[in-house]
Design a protein around this motif. Structure first.
Motif, PDB file in Angstrom:
ATOM      1  N   ARG A 194     -12.706   0.330   7.466  1.00  0.00           N
ATOM      2  CA  ARG A 194     -12.254   0.270   6.084  1.00  0.00           C
ATOM      3  C   ARG A 194     -11.196   1.341   5.828  1.00  0.00           C
ATOM      4  N   GLY A 195     -11.486   2.565   6.313  1.00  0.00           N
ATOM      5  CA  GLY A 195     -10.518   3.639   6.143  1.00  0.00           C
ATOM      6  C   GLY A 195      -9.179   3.265   6.746  1.00  0.00           C
ATOM      7  N   TYR A 196      -9.238   2.603   7.892  1.00  0.00           N
ATOM      8  CA  TYR A 196      -8.019   2.231   8.592  1.00  0.00           C
ATOM      9  C   TYR A 196      -7.267   1.135   7.834  1.00  0.00           C
ATOM     10  N   TYR A 197      -7.992   0.156   7.338  1.00  0.00           N
ATOM     11  CA  TYR A 197      -7.349  -0.966   6.652  1.00  0.00           C
ATOM     12  C   TYR A 197      -6.794  -0.580   5.289  1.00  0.00           C
ATOM     13  N   MET A 198      -7.380   0.476   4.696  1.00  0.00           N
ATOM     14  CA  MET A 198      -6.827   0.939   3.419  1.00  0.00           C
ATOM     15  C   MET A 198      -5.396   1.419   3.623  1.00  0.00           C
ATOM     16  N   GLY A 199      -5.102   1.878   4.840  1.00  0.00           N
ATOM     17  CA  GLY A 199      -3.762   2.388   5.131  1.00  0.00           C
ATOM     18  C   GLY A 199      -2.768   1.298   5.492  1.00  0.00           C
ATOM     19  N   LEU A 200      -3.246   0.076   5.685  1.00  0.00           N
ATOM     20  CA  LEU A 200      -2.311  -1.011   5.985  1.00  0.00           C
ATOM     21  C   LEU A 200      -1.475  -1.300   4.751  1.00  0.00           C
ATOM     22  N   SER A 201      -0.239  -1.695   4.968  1.00  0.00           N
ATOM     23  CA  SER A 201       0.651  -1.958   3.841  1.00  0.00           C
ATOM     24  C   SER A 201       0.189  -3.191   3.060  1.00  0.00           C
ATOM     25  N   ASP A 202      -0.059  -3.000   1.765  1.00  0.00           N
ATOM     26  CA  ASP A 202      -0.443  -4.130   0.914  1.00  0.00           C
ATOM     27  C   ASP A 202       0.666  -5.166   0.879  1.00  0.00           C
ATOM     28  N   ARG A 220      -6.532 -12.999  11.523  1.00  0.00           N
ATOM     29  CA  ARG A 220      -6.345 -13.277  12.944  1.00  0.00           C
ATOM     30  C   ARG A 220      -4.935 -12.901  13.413  1.00  0.00           C
ATOM     31  N   ARG A 221      -3.935 -13.167  12.578  1.00  0.00           N
ATOM     32  CA  ARG A 221      -2.567 -12.985  13.058  1.00  0.00           C
ATOM     33  C   ARG A 221      -1.918 -11.674  12.628  1.00  0.00           C
ATOM     34  N   ILE A 222      -2.418 -11.058  11.564  1.00  0.00           N
ATOM     35  CA  ILE A 222      -1.788  -9.822  11.090  1.00  0.00           C
ATOM     36  C   ILE A 222      -2.719  -8.625  11.264  1.00  0.00           C
ATOM     37  N   VAL A 223      -3.903  -8.713  10.675  1.00  0.00           N
ATOM     38  CA  VAL A 223      -4.771  -7.536  10.614  1.00  0.00           C
ATOM     39  C   VAL A 223      -5.358  -7.213  11.993  1.00  0.00           C
ATOM     40  N   LEU A 224      -5.906  -8.225  12.651  1.00  0.00           N
ATOM     41  CA  LEU A 224      -6.549  -7.979  13.943  1.00  0.00           C
ATOM     42  C   LEU A 224      -5.582  -7.396  14.980  1.00  0.00           C
ATOM     43  N   PRO A 225      -4.381  -7.962  15.135  1.00  0.00           N
ATOM     44  CA  PRO A 225      -3.471  -7.391  16.141  1.00  0.00           C
ATOM     45  C   PRO A 225      -3.059  -5.954  15.830  1.00  0.00           C
ATOM     46  N   LEU A 226      -3.154  -5.563  14.563  1.00  0.00           N
ATOM     47  CA  LEU A 226      -2.752  -4.207  14.204  1.00  0.00           C
ATOM     48  C   LEU A 226      -3.923  -3.229  14.267  1.00  0.00           C
ATOM     49  N   SER A 227      -5.123  -3.731  14.644  1.00  0.00           N
ATOM     50  CA  SER A 227      -6.311  -2.872  14.602  1.00  0.00           C
ATOM     51  C   SER A 227      -6.585  -2.173  15.923  1.00  0.00           C
ATOM     52  N   GLY A 228      -5.716  -2.357  16.910  1.00  0.00           N
ATOM     53  CA  GLY A 228      -5.955  -1.821  18.250  1.00  0.00           C
ATOM     54  C   GLY A 228      -6.488  -0.398  18.305  1.00  0.00           C
ATOM     55  N   PRO A 229      -5.775   0.569  17.714  1.00  0.00           N
ATOM     56  CA  PRO A 229      -6.238   1.951  17.821  1.00  0.00           C
ATOM     57  C   PRO A 229      -7.637   2.160  17.231  1.00  0.00           C
ATOM     58  N   MET A 230      -7.919   1.465  16.109  1.00  0.00           N
ATOM     59  CA  MET A 230      -9.246   1.652  15.513  1.00  0.00           C
ATOM     60  C   MET A 230     -10.310   0.980  16.363  1.00  0.00           C
ATOM     61  N   PHE A 231      -9.958  -0.139  16.993  1.00  0.00           N
ATOM     62  CA  PHE A 231     -10.924  -0.754  17.906  1.00  0.00           C
ATOM     63  C   PHE A 231     -11.266   0.209  19.032  1.00  0.00           C
ATOM     64  N   ALA A 232     -10.262   0.934  19.526  1.00  0.00           N
ATOM     65  CA  ALA A 232     -10.528   1.898  20.593  1.00  0.00           C
ATOM     66  C   ALA A 232     -11.541   2.942  20.124  1.00  0.00           C
ATOM     67  N   VAL A 233     -11.341   3.439  18.918  1.00  0.00           N
ATOM     68  CA  VAL A 233     -12.260   4.449  18.388  1.00  0.00           C
ATOM     69  C   VAL A 233     -13.675   3.883  18.299  1.00  0.00           C
ATOM     70  N   VAL A 234     -13.773   2.707  17.668  1.00  0.00           N
ATOM     71  CA  VAL A 234     -15.094   2.138  17.431  1.00  0.00           C
ATOM     72  C   VAL A 234     -15.748   1.733  18.756  1.00  0.00           C
ATOM     73  N   LEU A 235     -14.962   1.176  19.666  1.00  0.00           N
ATOM     74  CA  LEU A 235     -15.540   0.754  20.942  1.00  0.00           C
ATOM     75  C   LEU A 235     -16.051   1.959  21.736  1.00  0.00           C
TER      76      LEU A 235
END
Lengths: 311, 390
Positions: A194-202, A220-235
């Motif tokens: 959530r913290g990460y997505y709040m920083g995505l450009s509205d 699927r096409r915008i948010v997920l591909p941009l979540s890489g770094p946060m996925f690394a943290v969570v994984l």
């Protein structure tokens, strides 16, 4: 005459800069000394464990823990034995940890997307529940958890599956653990995402809406591909948590059955009535810790990006 | 091709029980192919209006219709509208080609080949065909701007919405893109609503401009009408650089009496004032003439002292203070009491110098002191026109 003055000035200047350098150098040396001391303090137990794992029993008794064994005290026997004993536990742990980590992260990411980029009423109370979920201690859910799983006859319900190759009835225990760890991991992943997505450009998400993308397509096409770094943290975080977890495994699997993850097998390794086999235990501990170390090495760069909040 | 109309469009935000009215009963007709600029200071509701047209904000009351069909309750995607955002809002993980194809993939049934053709022709039009395989982070600000425009035109929408698209560019590129955008809009003939806070952009680009303040439409007019025939004091002050000078006066018989001057009015001008007693006198800086100290003795000539001179090359902005009262002779004047005149760039004038300022009566604007409504606008003689001509 004037020439001399210039030279004198120059030497003055030089000596004052070298004084300055000395002053900085002194501070630096002190700093490095302190840092080295702290590093040694942290590394000594690891070093002692590592050298102990290569020692024979006699060497363990006769040499100081942090000193390397002599030529006759060196052995690979501990590692071979640990690998032999823990191999099924390692496989079980991998089978359990990888799906639980991935699922937890994926669901957390989806939930966080719903809590940030989509507007609906009552988000705040729902998000508060996720936050509360982060703080529920393991101990508090043990009894309800074991009751819950005792009510669900997973092994019989899934019996057709066991006929498939590579699947065994004891895998039902691992499925229980996967579901439990996934559920337990969702709150923390949601809060992190959530913290990460709040920083995505509205505006970017709005642009996608205007482009005709629906809620799921935007994910699927915008948010997920941009979540890489946060996925690394969570994984990394979830992998380490679930891999190292003992309590749920103890309650849901218990003992050292065929479905025991490596943390359970490690508990009994090298302990017997004759005493503790320190070499074997150390080898087992390092073997168990190895996968989490590998995960850190593989995702380390992305992890740093995610922690720094780069979108 | 489309005609966009807003009818009494209002947006209320709920702020802890207090309603904040961001846009108040805005009504606008935007003709097919017209370039309309929404302009106003920040927080005036211009972006909210644009977002309501786009469907990104709901409309609290009133209707928005496109070619006579009400589109209020349609999803943004179903409005046949493309928008260019201030931040460009490009998808950073996609190449330029993917950025431009995205909308076509999501909103149409086109085949991959058709999409490819359409993207390539739009890219050619924007002069970005060599950038198609780069990602946004590899582009300069101006190139990103072009891609954002390309992404909008590739879908050939009925209406373009632009939210301060040039504000992130440096000054030189901005004026270049301004021209280019205008040319593009003319070529495509697509109805365009353009939001800006920059009155220069509004003046230079718009077929018509709509000036908003505090959620209310102040005036919708061609740029020259807004400049020469402002509907009220706000518009008069907002449009034009440097701003119009204002003097608070009271009407006494046939004269306006200000703090430092008496301004006699002709009968016709006086008639426009009706029974207003407090009147704001407005005059544009370029209409103030500075005349020689020995010939300025007309009834609209005032003795002043030059306070500050700002040379801008093509002209000089001269800040003047009325001479005569004690504070003026000591050169101890607060800023609000100076006013500005623009004179030719090659005329030499220095601070501290006395000067006669002539405020010609045919160039003055008069506004009601209370409501700000325009009571009298400047006269335009026969050779001057603000009507579009061919």
């Amino acid at each position: 005459m004037s020439q001399e003055t210039v030279t004198a000035d120059a030497t003055d200047g030089e000596s004052s800069t070298s004084d300055l350098r000395d002053a900085i150098g002194g501070k630096r040396i002190l700093l490095y000394a302190v840092l080295a001391l702290i590093a040694v303090y942290f590394l000594i137990p690891l070093e002692a464990g590592l050298v102990t794992s290569f020692k024979t029993n006699e060497a363990v008794i006769n040499t100081a823990p942090y000193l390397p064994p002599g030529p006759d005290g060196f052995t690979l026997q501990n590692w071979a034995e640990a690998l032999d004993t823990l191999s099924s536990g390692l496989v079980n742990s991998l089978v359990m940890t990888i799906p639980a980590t991935v699922l937890g992260a994926l669901f957390g990411s989806l939930a966080a997307y719903g809590l940030t980029q989509i507007s609906w009423k009552g988000q705040i109370p729902i998000f508060a529940l996720f936050v509360a979920g982060v703080f529920i201690p393991y101990q508090a859910v043990l009894v309800p958890l074991s009751q819950f799983w005792s009510m669900i006859p997973l092994e019989t319900a899934l019996s057709p599956l066991w006929a498939l190759p590579l699947l065994e009835p004891y895998h039902a225990d691992l499925i229980e653990l996967i579901v439990t760890h996934t559920a337990y991991g969702i709150p923390i992943s949601t809060v992190l995402f959530r913290g990460y997505y709040m920083g995505l450009s509205d505006e970017m998400v709005e642009a996608a809406r205007l482009d005709g993308a629906g809620v799921f397509e935007i994910y699927r096409r915008i948010v997920l591909p941009l979540s890489g770094p946060m996925f690394a943290v969570v994984l990394i975080y979830q992998f380490t948590q679930i891999w190292n977890e003992l309590l749920f495994a103890l309650i849901l699997v218990g003992g050292t059955g065929p479905s025991a993850p490596v943390t359970l097998s490690l508990v009994g390794l090298g302990t017997s009535l004759e005493g503790v086999d320190f070499g074997l235990r150390m080898a087992g501990a390092f073997l168990t810790a190895l996968p989490t170390l590998l995960v850190f090495i593989i995702f380390g760069d992305q992890f740093a990006q995610g922690v720094a909040g780069r979108t | 091709m489309a005609e966009l109309s807003l009818d009494g469009v209002t947006k209320r935000f709920d702020d802890g029980g207090n309603d904040i009215i961001a846009v108040d009963e805005a009504s606008l007709e935007i003709d097919d192919g017209e370039f309309l600029v929404l302009v106003g200071p920040s927080g005036c509701g211009k972006s909210t209006t644009l977002r309501m047209i786009a469907g990104l904000e709901s409309v609290s009351s009133g209707t928005i219709s496109l070619d006579g069909t009400v589109i209020d309750d349609r999803q943004p995607a179903d409005r046949d509208i493309a928008m260019v955002f201030q931040s460009y809002a490009l998808y950073p993980h996609m190449t330029v080609r993917e950025n431009m194809s995205f909308g076509l993939e999501e909103s149409t049934e086109m085949s991959d080949d058709e999409i490819r053709d359409q993207v390539e022709s739009a890219a050619e039009m924007m002069g970005i065909e060599q950038l198609l395989d780069r990602t946004p982070s590899e582009l300069s600000g101006g190139q990103q701007q072009r891609v954002a425009l390309g992404r909008a035109i590739v879908r050939s929408p009925a209406v373009f919405l632009m939210d301060e698209p040039l504000s992130n560019l440096d000054a030189k590129l901005r004026s270049q893109m301004r021209t280019e955008l205008q040319r593009m809009q003319e070529d495509l003939g697509v109805t365009t609503v353009y939001v800006t806070h920059d009155q220069t952009e509004a003046m230079t680009m718009g077929d018509r401009i709509a000036i908003l303040d505090d959620g209310r439409l102040q005036q919708v007019a061609t740029p020259l009408e807004a400049y020469h025939e402002p509907a009220n004091r706000f518009v008069a002050g907002f449009i034009g650089e440097p701003s119009m000078n204002f003097f608070e006066t009271t009407v006494e018989d046939e004269r306006l009496v200000g703090e430092n001057f008496d301004y006699p009015l002709s009968e016709e001008t006086r008639a426009d004032l009706g029974d207003a007693t407090d009147v704001t006198l407005g005059v544009r800086p370029e209409d103030i003439e500075l005349v020689d100290t020995n010939e300025g003795d007309g009834e609209h000539d005032f003795r002043t002292v030059v306070d500050v001179v700002e040379p801008v090359g093509s002209g000089n902005n001269v800040y003047l203070a009325f001479e005569g009262d004690e504070s003026a002779s000591e050169l101890d004047m607060d800023e609000s009491r100076t006013f500005v005149a623009t004179i030719g760039g090659l005329r030499r004038i220095e601070a501290g110098q006395p000067a006669i300022a002539r405020l010609p009566e045919d160039a003055i604007h008069l506004f009601d002191g209370e409501t700000g409504e325009a009571l009298h606008n400047r006269n335009l003689d026969d050779t001057e026109t603000i009507e579009p001509q061919l």
